[in-house]
Design an enzyme around this catalytic site. Structure first.
Site, PDB file in Angstrom:
ATOM      1  N   THR A 128      53.084 169.569  68.535  1.00  0.00           N
ATOM      2  CA  THR A 128      52.476 169.249  69.887  1.00  0.00           C
ATOM      3  C   THR A 128      53.621 168.602  70.380  1.00  0.00           C
ATOM      4  O   THR A 128      53.739 167.290  69.925  1.00  0.00           O
ATOM      5  CB  THR A 128      51.098 169.016  69.853  1.00  0.00           C
ATOM      6  OG1 THR A 128      50.396 169.782  68.986  1.00  0.00           O
ATOM      7  CG2 THR A 128      50.754 168.961  71.481  1.00  0.00           C
ATOM      8  N   GLU A 147      44.843 168.752  63.608  1.00  0.00           N
ATOM      9  CA  GLU A 147      44.514 167.856  63.197  1.00  0.00           C
ATOM     10  C   GLU A 147      43.574 167.578  62.082  1.00  0.00           C
ATOM     11  O   GLU A 147      42.605 166.945  62.016  1.00  0.00           O
ATOM     12  CB  GLU A 147      44.043 166.591  64.242  1.00  0.00           C
ATOM     13  CG  GLU A 147      45.248 166.510  65.257  1.00  0.00           C
ATOM     14  CD  GLU A 147      45.013 165.157  66.090  1.00  0.00           C
ATOM     15  OE1 GLU A 147      45.463 165.221  67.349  1.00  0.00           O
ATOM     16  OE2 GLU A 147      44.507 164.295  65.602  1.00  0.00           O
ATOM     17  N   GLU A 177      37.440 172.262  57.582  1.00  0.00           N
ATOM     18  CA  GLU A 177      36.987 172.094  56.142  1.00  0.00           C
ATOM     19  C   GLU A 177      37.572 170.847  55.519  1.00  0.00           C
ATOM     20  O   GLU A 177      37.061 170.271  54.832  1.00  0.00           O
ATOM     21  CB  GLU A 177      37.772 173.444  55.545  1.00  0.00           C
ATOM     22  CG  GLU A 177      37.041 174.506  55.546  1.00  0.00           C
ATOM     23  CD  GLU A 177      37.186 174.983  57.242  1.00  0.00           C
ATOM     24  OE1 GLU A 177      38.275 174.788  57.796  1.00  0.00           O
ATOM     25  OE2 GLU A 177      36.391 175.834  57.608  1.00  0.00           O
TER      26      GLU A 177
END
Lengths: 388, 262
Positions: free
Chosen positions: A158, A364, A368
């Site tokens: 990003t 990020e 899980e």
């Protein structure tokens, strides 16, 4: 116990809300459609000091703390997840790594222009074979006199395509693992050998840029090592903890928007001769959304307070990200159901919100991974070590 | 150049629901915003400051329980704020506020330009600036769109029915600004945080002045007595125009022409 916001945080929220509603809302659908980063909005935010909201004023920041940063992310999350993503990658992980682990000189040189919004930051960690298993990175840095020579490829970055300054994680000693073998570097992106590759064509957050980055014999001076050689993995994980909290805040904003749309729609839309608000099926959805949002709000701002008062927050930050992303997805899904066919149409913002919200369960650290972080802390207290 | 801007606040309309049938106003969120025209007046002052050398002082132009209004003005870029308070000021009407503001401007050592909003969002009044000009014996320009102040002269563009008029005046003067005049800037975040925390360059910027120390009790007696509030009469519905598009356009044009003449 005091759960009220300080007057300066109230004032900050009013300022950001007005800005988001007047300047970001009108372009949110357009940047999604065109897949374009809204630089005009980012530059305005820089002028207002928002791109350094949480950093100390001595480094060009606003000094509003983590609570101020969460307010910013919540208000942007309400209006445009793409913009929140651009800002989050810049402040929450890109610049944050330098703030948390940079030395005084690095902070003066790199954090200050980032906090003022004169330059943009990116955080480069993920690789094609190192997603959830972040320690499996292969990007290699080899010492050559006063420099390090870096080679490798980073994916899903990003802001990576336009950032001026990036924090990069690379292997410096392949014989050691995550602890000791990985180092963080500050890289100026005009360094020869830093190349922008393929741009991802994404399902959502299309107003943010996600690109592949290729390093070919990129020479980085030794003074740009962030923290100590071999301690990069810990440095990056600390920034990710901070980023996770504010992702929860952005989810809070998204969920609140979904509730606001739903209430508005249920008040006015009539079926079977009465407004939807009179239907118990809709009332229950609204009540569930509001309850989850209230719980999330308490969690987010309590954790912000923990950060601002110097308490450990790794486990609760993971909870913020996990719960925030799932509450947002559920709220937006219910809002879509309440709006019926119109919610599915691109004429309404719910369709965009639905696509945008999904990424928060993945990036990020997948949800899980968040569950592993939370569970490992719980078991550790009972003397049980679990590995991912 | 010394510029004084009068700031007032108003309940955020987004937090209010008016219920005509019950003749009640429901305040769901008691949040205040700056009067939009006052905010434009401050923007005009800050643009004069940006273009040259000026000190901008904001003064609260209404009795109020919070100094938030002025902090917002400081966060936008005002240099100094005077918060007026005092028990005897709580019931002040426009006449009292006017005489208090005249005294404040005197105690500030005068001003070259006083700016205020031309209208208020809640009551629609534009009295304060006009009254203040009269009390000070200064020229007044009402409802301006843009202002330029240079070499002791003031040039302002204001709207007069269908046309814009360029007006010139000597300084000092009082100018009231339209809410549509300019797009006001957003606050500067660093100033905002420092204003609220009373730190850095903003540490001494907000002063509290007790009106009771400046005025005699007689001067603070309001002229107006409020006997209650009610809703204005409901708007009557317009007329429906029938016919071909050409006929409809002709009828509307005739009606508009009639209104302009009448």
């Amino acid at each position: 116990m005091d759960f009220t916001f300080s007057p300066e945080h109230e004032a900050l929220r009013r300022m950001i809300r007005e800005f988001a509603e007047n300047e970001v809302a009108p372009i949110a659908a357009e940047i999604d459609r065109e897949g374009r980063v809204p630089f005009e909005v980012l530059h305005q935010m820089a002028e207002m000091g928002l791109l350094g909201v949480c950093f100390p004023q001595e480094y060009g920041g606003m000094g509003a703390g983590e609570a101020g940063y969460c307010i910013l992310m919540e208000e942007l999350g309400r209006i445009c997840t793409s913009t929140a993503t651009n800002v989050g990658a810049h402040i929450g992980i890109g610049a944050m790594t330098i703030y948390l682990d940079g030395n005084e000189e690095q902070k003066r040189k790199y954090l200050t222009p980032l906090a003022r919004g004169e330059k943009f930051a990116a955080f480069l960690l993920t690789e094609s074979d190192a997603g959830s298993d972040a320690a499996a990175i292969r990007t290699r840095a080899v010492r050559d006199g006063d420099h390090w020579v870096i080679n490798g490829t980073k994916t899903f970055n990003t802001n990576g395509s336009f950032a001026d300054i990036a924090t990069v994680m690379a292997v410096t000693d392949p014989t050691l693992g995550a602890r000791g073998g990985i180092t963080a570097f500050i890289v100026e992106t005009d360094t020869p050998g830093f190349e922008v590759g393929r741009h991802e064509d994404k399902m959502g957050i299309r107003g943010s840029s996600t690109a592949e980055l290729v390093f070919e014999d990129m020479r980085v001076p030794h003074e740009n090592v962030l923290g100590k050689v071999g301690e990069g993995f810990v440095a990056f994980m600390k920034s990710l903890d901070m980023g996770r909290l504010t992702l929860g805040a952005a989810g809070l904003g998204g969920a609140q928007a979904a509730l606001d749309w739903s209430v508005q729609w249920a008040r006015t839309r009539e079926q079977f001769g009465v407004p939807l608000a009179q239907k118990q099926s809709v009332q229950w959805m609204i009540a569930d959304m509001a309850t989850e949002i209230e719980a999330l709000r308490s969690l987010v701002y309590r954790v912000a307070w923990m950060v601002d008062t110097g308490q450990p927050f790794t486990q609760v930050a993971a909870m913020c990200k996990l719960y925030g992303s799932e509450v947002a997805s559920r709220a937006i899904d219910r809002a879509l159901q309440i709006h019926g066919g119109l919610g599915y149409s691109r004429d309404y913002p719910i369709e965009r919100a639905f696509r945008d919200a999904r990424i928060a369960e993945i990036f990020e650290g997948t949800n899980e991974i968040q569950r592993i972080v939370i569970a490992s802390r719980i078991f550790r207290e009972h003397g049980v070590r679990i590995s991912p | 150049m010394r510029i004084t801007v009068i700031l007032r606040r108003v309940l955020d309309p987004a937090g209010i629901v008016a219920h005509r049938r019950l003749r009640r106003l429901f305040i769901n969120r008691e949040e205040y915003i700056l009067q939009p025209a006052d905010r434009c007046a401050l923007e005009v002052a800050l643009r004069i400051k940006d273009a040259g050398d000026a000190e901008v002082v904001v003064v609260s132009g209404q009795p109020e329980p919070s100094d938030d209004t002025l902090r917002r003005g400081l966060a936008m870029g005002a240099d100094r704020a005077i918060y007026l308070c005092g028990e005897s000021f709580d019931d002040a009407d426009d006449a009292v506020v006017t005489s208090v503001l005249k005294t404040v401007i005197g105690q500030l050592g005068g001003a070259d330009l006083v700016l205020a909003g031309a209208t208020t969002l809640d009551t629609g009044q534009g009295q304060l600036g006009i009254r203040l000009a009269e009390a000070l014996g200064w020229p007044q320009i009402v409802g301006v769109r843009s202002v330029e102040a240079k070499n002791g002269r003031l040039r302002a563009v204001c709207q007069d029915e269908e046309q814009f008029v360029l007006v010139e005046s000597d300084l000092p003067a009082v100018v009231t600004v339209c809410p549509e005049a300019v797009k006001p800037r957003y606050a500067d975040g660093v100033r905002l945080i420092n204003v609220y925390r009373g730190q850095g360059e903003m540490a001494e910027s907000l002063e509290t002045w007790d009106v009771g120390d400046m005025m005699s009790a007689d001067e603070l007696v309001p002229l107006l007595e409020s006997r209650g509030r009610d809703f204005p009469p409901e708007r009557t519905l317009g007329e429906r125009v029938e016919g071909t598009p050409d006929e409809v356009a002709q009828t509307i044009a005739d009606a508009l022409r009639q209104r302009l003449r009448g």
